[in-house]
Design a protein around this motif. Structure first.
Motif, PDB file in Angstrom:
ATOM      1  N   ALA A  87      16.541  35.790  76.085  1.00 19.38           N
ATOM      2  CA  ALA A  87      16.918  34.372  76.091  1.00 19.38           C
ATOM      3  C   ALA A  87      18.395  34.150  76.409  1.00 19.38           C
ATOM      4  O   ALA A  87      18.757  33.189  77.074  1.00 19.38           O
ATOM      5  CB  ALA A  87      16.581  33.750  74.741  1.00 19.38           C
ATOM      6  N   GLN A  88      19.263  35.028  75.929  1.00 26.38           N
ATOM      7  CA  GLN A  88      20.707  34.794  76.048  1.00 26.38           C
ATOM      8  C   GLN A  88      21.458  35.914  76.768  1.00 26.38           C
ATOM      9  O   GLN A  88      22.678  35.881  76.815  1.00 26.38           O
ATOM     10  CB  GLN A  88      21.308  34.600  74.649  1.00 26.38           C
ATOM     11  N   GLN A  89      20.765  36.904  77.262  1.00 24.11           N
ATOM     12  CA  GLN A  89      21.382  38.054  77.928  1.00 24.11           C
ATOM     13  C   GLN A  89      22.438  38.701  77.027  1.00 24.11           C
ATOM     14  O   GLN A  89      23.578  38.941  77.425  1.00 24.11           O
ATOM     15  CB  GLN A  89      22.020  37.657  79.278  1.00 24.11           C
ATOM     16  N   LEU A  90      22.038  38.971  75.800  1.00 19.53           N
ATOM     17  CA  LEU A  90      22.908  39.624  74.820  1.00 19.53           C
ATOM     18  C   LEU A  90      22.253  40.931  74.370  1.00 19.53           C
ATOM     19  O   LEU A  90      21.589  40.984  73.330  1.00 19.53           O
ATOM     20  CB  LEU A  90      23.153  38.714  73.608  1.00 19.53           C
ATOM     21  N   PRO A  91      22.424  41.997  75.134  1.00 18.48           N
ATOM     22  CA  PRO A  91      21.771  43.268  74.765  1.00 18.48           C
ATOM     23  C   PRO A  91      22.476  43.954  73.604  1.00 18.48           C
ATOM     24  O   PRO A  91      23.673  43.790  73.405  1.00 18.48           O
ATOM     25  CB  PRO A  91      21.888  44.100  76.052  1.00 18.48           C
ATOM     26  N   ASP A  92      21.728  44.689  72.847  1.00 13.49           N
ATOM     27  CA  ASP A  92      22.255  45.537  71.765  1.00 13.49           C
ATOM     28  C   ASP A  92      23.131  44.785  70.769  1.00 13.49           C
ATOM     29  O   ASP A  92      24.152  45.293  70.312  1.00 13.49           O
ATOM     30  CB  ASP A  92      23.022  46.734  72.347  1.00 13.49           C
ATOM     31  N   THR A  93      22.753  43.569  70.444  1.00 16.91           N
ATOM     32  CA  THR A  93      23.494  42.801  69.442  1.00 16.91           C
ATOM     33  C   THR A  93      23.089  43.302  68.060  1.00 16.91           C
ATOM     34  O   THR A  93      21.901  43.459  67.774  1.00 16.91           O
ATOM     35  CB  THR A  93      23.197  41.301  69.580  1.00 16.91           C
ATOM     36  N   ARG A  94      24.085  43.552  67.225  1.00 18.26           N
ATOM     37  CA  ARG A  94      23.846  44.107  65.883  1.00 18.26           C
ATOM     38  C   ARG A  94      23.223  43.048  64.971  1.00 18.26           C
ATOM     39  O   ARG A  94      23.662  41.901  64.928  1.00 18.26           O
ATOM     40  CB  ARG A  94      25.170  44.593  65.301  1.00 18.26           C
ATOM     41  N   ILE A  95      22.212  43.460  64.235  1.00 16.53           N
ATOM     42  CA  ILE A  95      21.555  42.570  63.269  1.00 16.53           C
ATOM     43  C   ILE A  95      22.360  42.550  61.988  1.00 16.53           C
ATOM     44  O   ILE A  95      22.744  43.584  61.458  1.00 16.53           O
ATOM     45  CB  ILE A  95      20.104  43.035  63.006  1.00 16.53           C
ATOM     46  N   ASP A  96      22.601  41.347  61.493  1.00 17.63           N
ATOM     47  CA  ASP A  96      23.319  41.182  60.229  1.00 17.63           C
ATOM     48  C   ASP A  96      22.350  41.271  59.057  1.00 17.63           C
ATOM     49  O   ASP A  96      22.586  41.995  58.103  1.00 17.63           O
ATOM     50  CB  ASP A  96      24.058  39.840  60.220  1.00 17.63           C
ATOM     51  N   ARG A  97      21.253  40.520  59.154  1.00 18.18           N
ATOM     52  CA  ARG A  97      20.276  40.553  58.061  1.00 18.18           C
ATOM     53  C   ARG A  97      18.951  39.960  58.519  1.00 18.18           C
ATOM     54  O   ARG A  97      18.885  39.241  59.510  1.00 18.18           O
ATOM     55  CB  ARG A  97      20.797  39.806  56.833  1.00 18.18           C
ATOM     56  N   LEU A  98      17.926  40.273  57.753  1.00 18.95           N
ATOM     57  CA  LEU A  98      16.596  39.695  57.964  1.00 18.95           C
ATOM     58  C   LEU A  98      16.265  38.882  56.720  1.00 18.95           C
ATOM     59  O   LEU A  98      16.401  39.386  55.598  1.00 18.95           O
ATOM     60  CB  LEU A  98      15.539  40.787  58.156  1.00 18.95           C
TER      61      LEU A  98
END
Length: 185
Positions: A87-98
């Protein structure tokens, strides 16, 4: 010393204290005013975050609330990262929380950068929403952590102590003129 002279001396002391408290009160109020305006405005916005979609995306509903039918968190994380990249072309963005919402049957995956959120149906892994959470940066502005955690700690303590000092000096500015009027009578 006569009673009249004692009253004049007491009035002079009280008015001197009153003048200095006015100066302290004024400059403290001016100094804290900017922080109070920011904190008040952002607090107002945060109060509405669940009701205004621009501030925080509305929480979607999944197919089932039965936790036994949910896919694994690892699968959800992989799906959410792929959805954000798509959707945003942001690969490998770190997850903060679920954030699991069992009553809604969804999981919100919040990312560490950019204030992005992906909502997933917890049982199928279908992407329900990819949106930015403006409420997160507004909250950081509200508490000062947008600058740093150290700034947050110092500024919030100074703001609290400053408001206490303003309340005390404001009370003195209200009380002392009454005492002066009583002494003049």
């Amino acid at each position: 010393m006569s009673t009249t002279q004692a009253h004049k001396t007491k009035i002079k002391q009280l008015t001197g204290i009153l003048r200095s408290y006015r100066v302290y009160h004024r400059y403290l109020g001016i100094g804290l005013g900017v922080f109070l305006i920011i904190s008040s405005f952002t607090g107002f916005l945060l109060g509405w975050k669940k009701d205004i979609d621009l501030l925080q995306p509305p929480t979607q509903k999944g197919i089932t609330t039965d936790l036994r039918q949910w896919i694994s968190l690892a699968e959800m994380a992989t799906i959410a990262q792929a959805a954000l990249d798509s959707a945003q072309q942001l690969p490998d963005t770190r997850i903060d929380r679920l954030e699991a919402r069992p009553d809604k049957g969804i999981v919100k995956v919040l990312f560490a950068e950019g204030y992005w959120e992906v909502q997933l149906d917890a049982s199928t892994g279908n992407v329900l929403s990819v949106a930015r959470r403006h409420s997160d940066w507004i909250e950081q502005l509200h508490d000062g952590s947008i600058i740093s955690d150290g700034f947050k700690l110092v500024s919030m303590n100074l703001l609290g102590l400053g408001l206490l000092a303003l309340a005390i000096s404001g009370f003195i500015l209200w009380l002392f003129p009454r005492k002066v009027r009583q002494l003049k009578k």
